[in-house]
Design an enzyme around this catalytic site. Structure first.
Site, PDB file in Angstrom:
ATOM      1  N   GLU B  49      76.141 -14.403  96.093  1.00 14.58           N
ATOM      2  CA  GLU B  49      75.945 -15.591  96.929  1.00 14.58           C
ATOM      3  C   GLU B  49      75.755 -15.099  98.347  1.00 14.58           C
ATOM      4  O   GLU B  49      76.652 -14.481  98.926  1.00 14.58           O
ATOM      5  CB  GLU B  49      77.208 -16.456  96.890  1.00 14.58           C
ATOM      6  CG  GLU B  49      77.029 -17.773  96.187  1.00 14.58           C
ATOM      7  CD  GLU B  49      78.311 -18.572  96.218  1.00 14.58           C
ATOM      8  OE1 GLU B  49      78.822 -18.858  95.134  1.00 14.58           O
ATOM      9  OE2 GLU B  49      78.814 -18.880  97.314  1.00 14.58           O
ATOM     10  N   ASP B  60      83.378 -24.966 106.138  1.00 12.18           N
ATOM     11  CA  ASP B  60      83.957 -23.630 106.101  1.00 12.18           C
ATOM     12  C   ASP B  60      85.116 -23.458 107.065  1.00 12.18           C
ATOM     13  O   ASP B  60      85.132 -24.016 108.149  1.00 12.18           O
ATOM     14  CB  ASP B  60      82.879 -22.586 106.425  1.00 12.18           C
ATOM     15  CG  ASP B  60      81.924 -22.395 105.263  1.00 12.18           C
ATOM     16  OD1 ASP B  60      82.406 -22.022 104.180  1.00 12.18           O
ATOM     17  OD2 ASP B  60      80.721 -22.626 105.433  1.00 12.18           O
ATOM     18  N   TYR B 175      79.127 -25.521  90.575  1.00 15.18           N
ATOM     19  CA  TYR B 175      80.141 -24.842  91.389  1.00 15.18           C
ATOM     20  C   TYR B 175      81.283 -25.833  91.580  1.00 15.18           C
ATOM     21  O   TYR B 175      81.139 -26.816  92.295  1.00 15.18           O
ATOM     22  CB  TYR B 175      79.498 -24.483  92.724  1.00 15.18           C
ATOM     23  CG  TYR B 175      80.327 -23.622  93.669  1.00 15.18           C
ATOM     24  CD1 TYR B 175      81.636 -23.963  94.018  1.00 15.18           C
ATOM     25  CD2 TYR B 175      79.774 -22.471  94.225  1.00 15.18           C
ATOM     26  CE1 TYR B 175      82.361 -23.176  94.889  1.00 15.18           C
ATOM     27  CE2 TYR B 175      80.500 -21.679  95.116  1.00 15.18           C
ATOM     28  CZ  TYR B 175      81.788 -22.040  95.437  1.00 15.18           C
ATOM     29  OH  TYR B 175      82.508 -21.278  96.308  1.00 15.18           O
TER      30      TYR B 175
END
Lengths: 410, 263
Positions: B49, B60, B175
């Protein structure tokens, strides 16, 4: 022609939260279910008389609405042209228009059973308004504020603390409003189950731009009725300052279908709209992009990296703008201009000296544009500008800019 | 069949779980980053990734924010990120590369131009955090048409009512985000994650990989044992941030991969 929906500017956004190509729901999957819940809750509240009855009661008894529409006679005389009215939203409880929207969102949060409120703030006005309403309803309140803004807006930081809010200084990026919004979104994604994110402007994912606009539209609704009462007609020109654009959207929205009313938004030109990007004029100096949940005009480089804006006014220091403004700009219904820090400081002093009103630096930008165009307009031309905040919070910044030593006695 | 599909078919034949490793492209600089990425397949990484740097990575935590800042300060761009993938492909035509990031750099590049360039550079799939199914017409559908997998995030807030919408245009793998939160924050707990993964697996035939909150070989094993594989990002990026050499970073990656492969 207000009920001619086909040609109305007031029907947006569409079911996908779009105003033309702008707006949308560009958020992570974690937030998406919550945003859909919020949209459903808001759609429900919008047509619920008890919701608006609660809003009207608090607007009247807690905020002090309606705010006056004030004819600025000495300013009009001094500029020597157009007749200038100020919509006095700086007289609201907490000193700015921000509380109009916060009340609506907190009432919604209570209806959704959320117990923890988070907010981002730039100048601190939205943070103060959120902390205030949370104190009133006994809700936990966390406010994210860029570390740079914590420094330049100390009085508001102290106010928020007095009101029981936790103020989190954000050090990522340059430590301004954009970075505070990033950290608020990070908090929300982490505490999504019990937390309501009270966004302070007409930006973010759908339904925020429409919802915040609807809450702020009280400004324009009142102004329209007050102007008809005072003058028997609508104003020729509306002028308001724009960071994210909530005070402007609130004033403009009820007038969008009054096609003879000219609408002007004033962006923060900082040190000047030039290649060095030392400004926050997203429409004048940016291009469309996607940030903070919506597509809108953004200050960005060739690679799509977001640029830090620059403005003396912390409340305008944001690289984006509400998506509805981007749409109004593209279709040409509203016109957007920019005013530099220097021009805003001059207007700040002009308002103090001619009207005895110490304005916030944000509406000082709007006033600077008024001062620029009014002298050349005829005396029967009516301008209505939004005096959306008072300047108590800015006296330190202004003192510094004017080289006044606050420690020195006179 | 994309490289991602082929990789999962091969892992299935071997009875192995997938190990996915994340690094930010260009962190701390292009050359070092390329060296780390090139060493990944040998260290046991099944899928790479590659983070696309962005100034405002809203999903994040500090670790990946700082990695993005380092990469941007070192001059990384979307074009250079694709160059890095292309350079990797010179020696490796098998290991899938998934580009992970935010929409604005791609939008700014122009979606059609981006898809042509990404495909040509050897990118196999995309994870774009701020594009939920509601915005599928932006990139997801054009990407599938261009032969790239579009990998969707499913989260603890994706309930059964919403799950079909999330799975609808997903390809390559799903995911699963193990926590409500940002990268590098809370720890994933296998006993919480297991039933959630099973719920998603019951609704789709494509593999379900779990990421967020996995930092050790043991956690990598535990999580992989209840899913089709595990992703580690922040723990690896932390070492790069501390200035560890590519060989030390890859030694750590090898341990994480061994953990997942022992599941």
């Amino acid at each position: 022609m207000a009920n001619d929906l086909f040609n109305s500017f007031m029907t947006g956004p569409d079911e996908n939260g779009r105003f033309g190509q702008f707006g949308g729901r560009f958020v992570s999957e974690t937030l998406m279910p919550l945003i859909l819940d919020l949209e459903a809750e808001y759609e429900n509240a919008k047509t619920d008389d008890s919701f608006w009855a609660e809003m009207d009661f608090l607007w009247k008894h807690y905020v002090g609405r309606p705010s006056p529409l004030y004819l600025a006679e000495r300013l009009t005389e001094q500029l020597g042209g157009a007749k200038i009215y100020m919509k006095r939203d700086e007289l609201n409880h907490t000193g700015a228009h921000k509380i109009n929207n916060v009340l609506g969102q907190i009432i919604l949060a209570r209806r959704m059973g959320k117990t923890r409120i988070i907010a981002e703030t730039g100048a601190g006005q939205h943070g103060v308004a959120t902390a205030t309403v949370c104190a009133k309803f006994g809700l936990k309140c966390v406010v994210y504020m860029g570390a740079h803004d914590v420094e330049r807006q100390k009085p508001n930081v102290f106010r928020m603390k007095l009101l029981g809010a936790e103020v989190v200084p954000v050090t990522s990026g340059r430590g301004t409003l954009k970075d505070a919004m990033n950290d608020a979104l990070r908090d929300w994604v982490t505490n999504v189950r019990d937390t309501f994110y009270c966004i302070g402007t007409v930006a973010g994912p759908h339904p925020y731009p429409a919802m915040v606009r609807d809450f702020q539209a009280i400004i324009g609704k009142e102004a329209k009725a007050q102007m008809l009462e005072a003058e028997g007609r609508l104003p020729n020109t509306l002028i308001a300052a724009i960071g994210g654009g909530s005070n402007a959207m609130g004033l403009f929205f009820p007038f969008l279908d009054d096609k003879d009313v000219e609408i002007i938004g004033v962006e923060a030109g900082g040190k000047g709209v030039n290649a060095k990007m030392e400004h926050c004029a997203s429409l004048t100096g940016g291009r469309p992009g996607v940030l903070h949940g919506n597509r809108t005009y953004l200050l960005q480089d060739d690679d799509g990296q977001i640029l830090e804006g620059f403005s003396i006014s912390a409340g305008l220091d944001y690289p984006g703008i509400g998506p509805e403004h981007s749409w109004l700009h593209e279709i040409g219904r509203a016109k957007y201009v920019s005013i530099t820090d220097v021009e805003a400081l001059e207007a700040f002093q002009l308002s103090c000296q001619t009207e005895g009103i110490i304005p916030a630096l944000e509406p000082s930008h709007a006033l600077a544009h008024v001062a620029k165009i009014a002298p050349d307009l005829p005396k029967d031309h009516i301008i209505c500008m939004n005096m959306c905040g008072r300047g108590d919070k800015d006296i330190f910044t202004v003192a510094k800019a004017l080289n006044w030593d606050m420690e020195e006695s006179d | 069949m994309t490289r991602i599909d082929a990789k999962f078919a091969a892992l299935k034949a071997e009875g192995k779980k997938a190990f996915v490793a994340y690094v930010m492209a260009g962190d701390p600089d292009y050359e070092t980053s390329l060296e780390i990425v090139k060493g990944m397949p040998d260290a046991g990484v099944d899928i790479i990734e590659l983070g696309l740097p962005f100034t405002d990575p809203m999903a994040d935590g500090p670790t990946i924010q700082l990695a993005g800042q380092r990469a941007l300060e070192a001059g990384m761009t979307l074009n250079k990120t694709l160059d890095l993938a292309r350079a990797f492909r010179e020696d490796d035509d098998v290991t899938p590369i998934v580009l992970m990031g935010y929409y604005n750099p791609i939008y700014s590049h122009g979606v059609d131009r981006f898809l042509v360039n990404a495909k040509a550079a050897g990118i196999d799939g995309l994870i774009v955090v701020d594009l939920p199914p509601e915005e599928d017409s932006e990139l997801c559908i054009p990407a599938q048409a261009a032969g790239l997998n579009f990998i969707r995030l499913a989260t603890p807030t994706t309930d059964n009512k919403r799950l079909p919408k999330v799975l609808q245009n997903t390809s390559g793998f799903v995911y699963y985000v193990s926590i409500t939160g940002i990268t590098g924050a809370a720890s994933a707990v296998a006993t919480d994650v297991g039933p959630e993964v099973a719920r998603i697996q019951a609704a789709t035939d494509i593999p379900v990989i779990v990421g967020f909150g996995i930092r050790t070989p043991e956690a990598s094993r535990d999580i992989a044992s209840v899913a089709d594989g595990a992703v580690v990002g922040s723990a690896i990026v932390d070492l790069i941030g501390k200035g560890q050499s590519p060989s030390d970073v890859l030694a750590f990656v090898r341990g994480l991969a061994a953990g997942a492969h022992s599941a």
